[in-house]
Write a protein that holds these residues in place. Structure first.
Motif, PDB file in Angstrom:
ATOM      1  N   GLY A 185      -5.092  -4.720   3.226  1.00  0.00           N
ATOM      2  CA  GLY A 185      -4.305  -4.495   1.363  1.00  0.00           C
ATOM      3  C   GLY A 185      -5.427  -4.557   0.500  1.00  0.00           C
ATOM      4  O   GLY A 185      -4.315  -4.439  -0.947  1.00  0.00           O
ATOM      5  N   THR A 191      -7.498  -2.265  -1.932  1.00  0.00           N
ATOM      6  CA  THR A 191      -8.487  -1.102  -1.768  1.00  0.00           C
ATOM      7  C   THR A 191      -9.406  -0.921  -3.018  1.00  0.00           C
ATOM      8  O   THR A 191      -9.930   0.108  -3.161  1.00  0.00           O
ATOM      9  N   LEU A 214      -5.169   0.298   7.700  1.00  0.00           N
ATOM     10  CA  LEU A 214      -4.879   0.636   6.566  1.00  0.00           C
ATOM     11  C   LEU A 214      -6.196   0.951   5.945  1.00  0.00           C
ATOM     12  O   LEU A 214      -7.689   0.698   6.387  1.00  0.00           O
ATOM     13  N   ARG A 246      -1.932   5.430   3.371  1.00  0.00           N
ATOM     14  CA  ARG A 246      -3.331   4.737   3.859  1.00  0.00           C
ATOM     15  C   ARG A 246      -2.161   3.900   4.956  1.00  0.00           C
ATOM     16  O   ARG A 246      -3.525   2.805   5.863  1.00  0.00           O
ATOM     17  N   LEU A 279       1.131  -1.291  -0.358  1.00  0.00           N
ATOM     18  CA  LEU A 279      -0.206  -0.084   0.019  1.00  0.00           C
ATOM     19  C   LEU A 279       0.841   1.355   0.212  1.00  0.00           C
ATOM     20  O   LEU A 279       1.966   1.024   0.611  1.00  0.00           O
TER      21      LEU A 279
END
Length: 359
Positions: free
Chosen positions: A197, A199, A225, A81, A77
């Motif tokens: 992880g 998105t 995250l 983030r 990332l």
């Protein structure tokens, strides 16, 4: 399927601030700890050395850039983030205080700090109670459509249920924050069903803790995250320099390639040790003992009549286990056990047999 509005003082029924460490330190007795979900024999020597080496830099203010970049790289990332926090628990407080929400929902049974933090911030929290007869499995349809903040653990503390990532992702909606507590996900072989992880899930906020696998509960280190705008909002609510220099050193060390390989090996050992524990518990079915299955976390949840009395007998025999009645959706018939090595488990199973026979 149902939700349970809880506008009126639920803490009179469930002690949301009770945690497993209280089972160990209540009376100062020397107890074998099966109540706290921190991996035994941690932190390892190499990690202690990395933390100790950071002490020479205590005169300077903490600089989290390297640790933040390391966490971002670990999950593929951008750094925008990632937010480093003083344990995953701090993230619950930040979310409760920094994010404007109208209808927050917490999926229970689960870790109680998210609800406690929301209530402390003045929010009225609704509970979605997963049912024992369904194996505490998630049905996304149980969550109110207009909930704008949803919190769920995966794998869930205390049930040890690992929900399919696809089922959790179905909770995502435009205008909703979907908060997934993955504090124990690195104890699952291959980190199956992880959302860290990702998105492509709108409003996703994943919380990770480094305290459980690495034995750093006293150091306080975790991370968030999330989308950059969410990270920015949470960061503005943090105090200055919220993560200490030793904790930053630990974060950077624990997401390196060597540490990840060690954690992966530990996850497989935990799975084997859990299978040994589950096999040992099967012989107590005649006493009415049952276990929530499949168990996927470094702890198991069991149901037993007179569990409170058994828990106290186990204390007299030198073992601390976690009471279940402080978790919404559970009650006095539930206990949580941390997975330990086989020698410790065998000693515990012997004590459990004596405790049950005494009743």
């Amino acid at each position: 399927m149902r939700t349970e509005p809880e506008a009126a003082a639920p803490t009179a029924v469930h002690d949301l601030r009770h945690h497993g460490d209280a089972e160990v330190r209540d009376d100062g007795a020397a107890l074998v700890d099966l109540a706290v979900n921190v991996r035994a024999d941690t932190p390892p020597a190499w990690l202690r050395e990395r933390i100790a080496a950071s002490l020479t830099g205590l005169a300077a203010y903490p600089d989290g850039r390297a640790a933040r970049a390391a966490v971002a790289a670990r999950h593929g990332l951008p750094v925008e983030r990632v937010l480093l926090t003083a344990g995953a628990a701090e993230a619950f407080v930040l979310l409760a205080r920094a994010v404007p929400v109208r209808r927050p929902v917490v999926v229970h049974p689960q870790f109680t700090e998210p609800e406690a933090a929301l209530r402390d911030a003045g929010h009225t929290v609704e509970r979605v109670l997963l049912r024992a007869q369904d194996g505490f499995r998630l049905d996304p349809a149980m969550v109110p459509e207009d909930a704008d903040l949803v919190v769920i653990g995966n794998p869930t503390n205390p049930t040890s249920v690992l929900h399919p990532a696809a089922a959790i992702a179905r909770l995502a909606r435009p205008g909703r924050l979907l908060v997934v507590d993955e504090a124990f996900l690195d104890a699952v072989p291959d980190e199956r069903e992880a959302l860290a992880g990702r998105t492509d899930v709108p409003g996703l906020v994943v919380l990770r803790s480094l305290t459980k696998t690495w034995g750093l509960a006293g150091l306080r280190i975790g991370y968030v995250l999330a989308a950059p705008e969410t990270v920015t909002a949470l960061e503005r609510a943090q105090p200055l320099w919220p993560v200490s220099t030793p904790a930053l050193a630990a974060a950077e060390a624990c997401v390196g390639a060597g540490a990840l390989a060690e954690a992966a090996g530990a996850a497989h050992r935990i799975a084997a040790d859990r299978s040994h524990l589950l096999a040992g518990l099967e012989k107590f079915a005649a006493h009415g003992l049952s276990v929530v299955r499949p168990a996927e976390a470094p702890f198991v949840l069991l149901r037993l009549e007179h569990a409170s009395a058994v828990r106290h007998r186990l204390r007299d025999l030198g073992f601390a286990v976690r009471r279940g009645d402080t978790f919404p959706g559970l009650g006095e018939r539930w206990l949580r056990l941390a997975v330990r090595d086989r020698r410790t488990t065998d000693a515990f199973l012997g004590a459990l047999e004596r405790a049950l026979d005494a009743g």
